[in-house]
Design a protein around this motif. Structure first.
Motif, PDB file in Angstrom:
ATOM      1  N   ALA A 267       0.808  -1.215   0.000  1.00  0.00           N
ATOM      2  CA  ALA A 267       0.000   0.000   0.000  1.00  0.00           C
ATOM      3  C   ALA A 267       0.842   1.266   0.000  1.00  0.00           C
TER       4      ALA A 267
ATOM      5  N   VAL B  87       2.675   2.719   2.526  1.00  0.00           N
ATOM      6  CA  VAL B  87       2.590   3.576   3.699  1.00  0.00           C
ATOM      7  C   VAL B  87       3.769   3.405   4.649  1.00  0.00           C
TER       8      VAL B  87
ATOM      9  N   ALA C 255       4.515   1.028  -4.792  1.00  0.00           N
ATOM     10  CA  ALA C 255       3.242   0.630  -4.206  1.00  0.00           C
ATOM     11  C   ALA C 255       2.148   0.578  -5.270  1.00  0.00           C
TER      12      ALA C 255
ATOM     13  N   LYS D 177      -3.208   3.122  -2.931  1.00  0.00           N
ATOM     14  CA  LYS D 177      -2.665   4.265  -2.200  1.00  0.00           C
ATOM     15  C   LYS D 177      -3.572   5.487  -2.361  1.00  0.00           C
TER      16      LYS D 177
ATOM     17  N   HIS E 156      -5.553   7.336   0.623  1.00  0.00           N
ATOM     18  CA  HIS E 156      -5.313   8.757   0.860  1.00  0.00           C
ATOM     19  C   HIS E 156      -6.631   9.523   0.932  1.00  0.00           C
TER      20      HIS E 156
ATOM     21  N   ASN F  94      -0.021   9.861   6.430  1.00  0.00           N
ATOM     22  CA  ASN F  94       0.539   8.540   6.173  1.00  0.00           C
ATOM     23  C   ASN F  94       0.277   7.616   7.361  1.00  0.00           C
TER      24      ASN F  94
ATOM     25  N   ARG G  98      -3.339   6.615   7.200  1.00  0.00           N
ATOM     26  CA  ARG G  98      -3.538   5.562   6.190  1.00  0.00           C
ATOM     27  C   ARG G  98      -3.146   4.202   6.766  1.00  0.00           C
TER      28      ARG G  98
END
Length: 93
Positions: free
Chosen positions: A2, A4, A25, A30, A34, A66, A69
């Motif tokens: 992903a 992160v 990623a 992603k 986000h 981040n 996430r």
């Protein structure tokens, strides 16, 4: 997958740049994470409280997003693993 988790670029004892998230990623995943993080900080919930607390501490907003996430990924994984439904009970004072 992903994108992160921050990775350090280092060689021996020298660190050449600050840690960054992976560019390899899944871009769609992603992007969705986000957007979910952005919408979660606009609502009145625990992630928004976390975001405001970290901003008040002087943290970088993108690194806080981040982390949010990452928290969303962990919550999704826990729900799938436990085969349960997300139940949000926050008692504001």
């Amino acid at each position: 997958y992903a994108g992160v988790a921050p990775f350090e670029y280092s060689s021996g004892s020298s660190i050449y740049r600050k840690p960054r998230v992976s560019t390899m990623a899944d871009k769609e995943l992603k992007k969705v994470l986000h957007l979910a993080a952005l919408s979660s900080i606009r609502l009145k919930n625990d992630l928004a409280i976390y975001f405001q607390r970290k901003v008040a501490e002087g943290k970088n907003k993108m690194s806080i997003l981040n982390a949010i996430r990452n928290k969303i990924i962990h919550r999704i994984y826990a729900l799938i693993k436990n085969e349960s439904v997300y139940n949000f009970n926050l008692h504001m004072s």
